[in-house]
Design an enzyme around this catalytic site. Structure first.
Site, mmCIF file in Angstrom:
data_model
loop_
_atom_site.group_PDB
_atom_site.id
_atom_site.type_symbol
_atom_site.label_atom_id
_atom_site.label_comp_id
_atom_site.label_asym_id
_atom_site.label_seq_id
_atom_site.Cartn_x
_atom_site.Cartn_y
_atom_site.Cartn_z
ATOM 1 N N VAL A 1 -21.910 -0.438 -6.576
ATOM 2 C CA VAL A 1 -23.235 0.186 -6.484
ATOM 3 C C VAL A 1 -23.175 1.685 -6.715
ATOM 4 O O VAL A 1 -24.002 2.250 -7.449
ATOM 5 C CB VAL A 1 -23.902 -0.124 -5.120
ATOM 6 C CG1 VAL A 1 -25.233 0.608 -4.992
ATOM 7 C CG2 VAL A 1 -24.116 -1.622 -4.961
ATOM 8 N N PHE A 2 -22.207 2.356 -6.105
ATOM 9 C CA PHE A 2 -22.119 3.810 -6.225
ATOM 10 C C PHE A 2 -20.988 4.262 -7.147
ATOM 11 O O PHE A 2 -20.715 5.451 -7.264
ATOM 12 C CB PHE A 2 -21.938 4.440 -4.837
ATOM 13 C CG PHE A 2 -22.968 3.989 -3.839
ATOM 14 C CD1 PHE A 2 -24.307 4.318 -3.991
ATOM 15 C CD2 PHE A 2 -22.603 3.199 -2.749
ATOM 16 C CE1 PHE A 2 -25.265 3.890 -3.082
ATOM 17 C CE2 PHE A 2 -23.550 2.767 -1.833
ATOM 18 C CZ PHE A 2 -24.880 3.104 -2.004
ATOM 19 N N PRO B 1 -16.589 -3.895 0.062
ATOM 20 C CA PRO B 1 -17.891 -4.440 0.441
ATOM 21 C C PRO B 1 -19.099 -3.699 -0.143
ATOM 22 O O PRO B 1 -20.206 -4.248 -0.138
ATOM 23 C CB PRO B 1 -17.883 -4.351 1.967
ATOM 24 C CG PRO B 1 -16.940 -3.235 2.277
ATOM 25 C CD PRO B 1 -15.880 -3.313 1.222
ATOM 26 N N LEU B 2 -18.892 -2.489 -0.640
ATOM 27 C CA LEU B 2 -20.011 -1.777 -1.285
ATOM 28 C C LEU B 2 -20.075 -2.072 -2.774
ATOM 29 O O LEU B 2 -21.003 -1.646 -3.467
ATOM 30 C CB LEU B 2 -19.899 -0.257 -1.051
ATOM 31 C CG LEU B 2 -19.880 0.203 0.417
ATOM 32 C CD1 LEU B 2 -19.864 1.724 0.493
ATOM 33 C CD2 LEU B 2 -21.070 -0.358 1.190
ATOM 34 N N GLY B 3 -19.078 -2.822 -3.255
ATOM 35 C CA GLY B 3 -19.072 -3.208 -4.662
ATOM 36 C C GLY B 3 -19.080 -2.008 -5.593
ATOM 37 O O GLY B 3 -18.486 -0.962 -5.303
ATOM 38 N N TYR C 1 0.835 -1.209 0.000
ATOM 39 C CA TYR C 1 0.000 0.000 0.000
ATOM 40 C C TYR C 1 0.864 1.252 0.000
ATOM 41 O O TYR C 1 1.837 1.354 0.749
ATOM 42 C CB TYR C 1 -0.954 0.001 1.190
ATOM 43 C CG TYR C 1 -2.045 -1.056 1.123
ATOM 44 C CD1 TYR C 1 -2.301 -1.760 -0.059
ATOM 45 C CD2 TYR C 1 -2.823 -1.367 2.232
ATOM 46 C CE1 TYR C 1 -3.298 -2.718 -0.127
ATOM 47 C CE2 TYR C 1 -3.826 -2.331 2.176
ATOM 48 C CZ TYR C 1 -4.060 -3.005 0.987
ATOM 49 O OH TYR C 1 -5.046 -3.962 0.927
#
Length: 290
Positions: A208-209, A204-206, A49
């Site tokens: 979608v937004f 985890p929100l993929g 990272y």
């Protein structure tokens, strides 16, 4: 079997450094405190990272925070050799030799200013990985107290089993969300439940937004209804969808937004109805279940 006690939601540090938010030491220190105050005590890292710089920045901030080491959990990953100023590599590759794994962990410990990692993960599977050699490195690191638990990341069930035959695997960090639900169908989550391997979910929100397509359009339309029903944010609902799975998946949230961090743990209290869980999956797939 040892199994580190992680917080129900994990703070992902990938974007804290130069790869994205470029937080200063004081800003990282404040963010660590905000997470800690909101019962998010586990922090997810990888040596790569920030092109091998974020761990050291975080370590300095953690040291300044005065939070006791035993009150938090640190995860890190090794194995990816990137093209970076800090590495003399000519091609991106994976290295899972015994010497490299041990060196990499000791380097992460130095950067994070800690004596041990709660969890060490192999970052991505390599076609050249030798299970015996990996096991030797892991057992040595465990015996010296430098790592508590060991796992993998982005490994298929068969790749995991290859290593599991030689040493205990406690975690697998995979991509899983309402839009990336393949682990439900390909046996990955079944396999992990069968062998008591805890799944950790990155992104985890993929999408979608993040993306505009028919899948995300359908999901956002449904989420607008569920937001009104549950009186809670759409991102919280998406995390609750993950948490409802019987594999006890732990989402890794990469947000640095204070308001969002403060609301993350609400997902652990939200009980999505059975039909609402299936409604989210249905809209993601674009068809009803068989």
């Amino acid at each position: 079997m040892t199994k580190s006690s992680l917080s129900p939601i994990i703070a992902g540090a990938m974007n804290w450094g130069v790869w994205d938010k470029n937080l200063k030491t004081k800003e990282m220190e404040n963010l660590i405190h905000i997470c800690f105050e909101n019962k998010i005590t586990t922090f997810d890292h990888a040596d790569i990272y920030g092109s091998y710089t974020t761990e050291a920045q975080f370590g300095k901030a953690l040291s300044n925070s005065k939070i006791k080491r035993e009150q938090i959990q640190l995860i890190s990953k090794c194995g990816i050799q990137m093209l970076a100023e800090k590495r003399n590599n000519t091609v991106k590759h994976y290295d899972y030799s015994k010497d490299y794994i041990i060196w990499s962990v000791e380097n992460s410990l130095k950067n994070l200013k800690t004596d041990f990692l709660d969890v060490l993960l192999l970052h991505r599977p390599s076609p050249l990985m030798q299970a015996d050699e990996i096991a030797e490195a892991v057992e040595k690191l465990k015996s010296e107290g430098k790592i508590i638990d060991f796992g993998v990341s982005n490994f298929t069930s068969s790749q995991t089993e290859l290593i599991r035959q030689k040493t205990t695997i406690s975690f697998n960090q995979i991509q899983f969300s309402a839009t990336d639900y393949q682990p439900i169908l390909d046996g990955s989550l079944d396999y992990m439940q069968l062998h008591q391997i805890r799944p950790l979910s990155w992104n985890p929100l993929g999408s979608v937004f993040r993306q505009e397509n028919m899948q995300t359009f359908r999901l956002r339309k449904l989420l607008a209804t569920l937001v009104s029903k549950y009186e809670i944010g759409a991102d919280t609902i998406l995390l609750a969808w993950i948490l409802k799975h019987p594999a006890h998946i732990v989402p890794i949230a990469g947000t640095v937004n204070v308001a969002r961090i403060q609301s993350l743990m609400k997902a652990t209290e939200l009980q999505l109805s059975l039909e609402d869980w299936f409604a989210i999956w249905t809209e993601s797939m674009g068809n009803e279940v068989p």
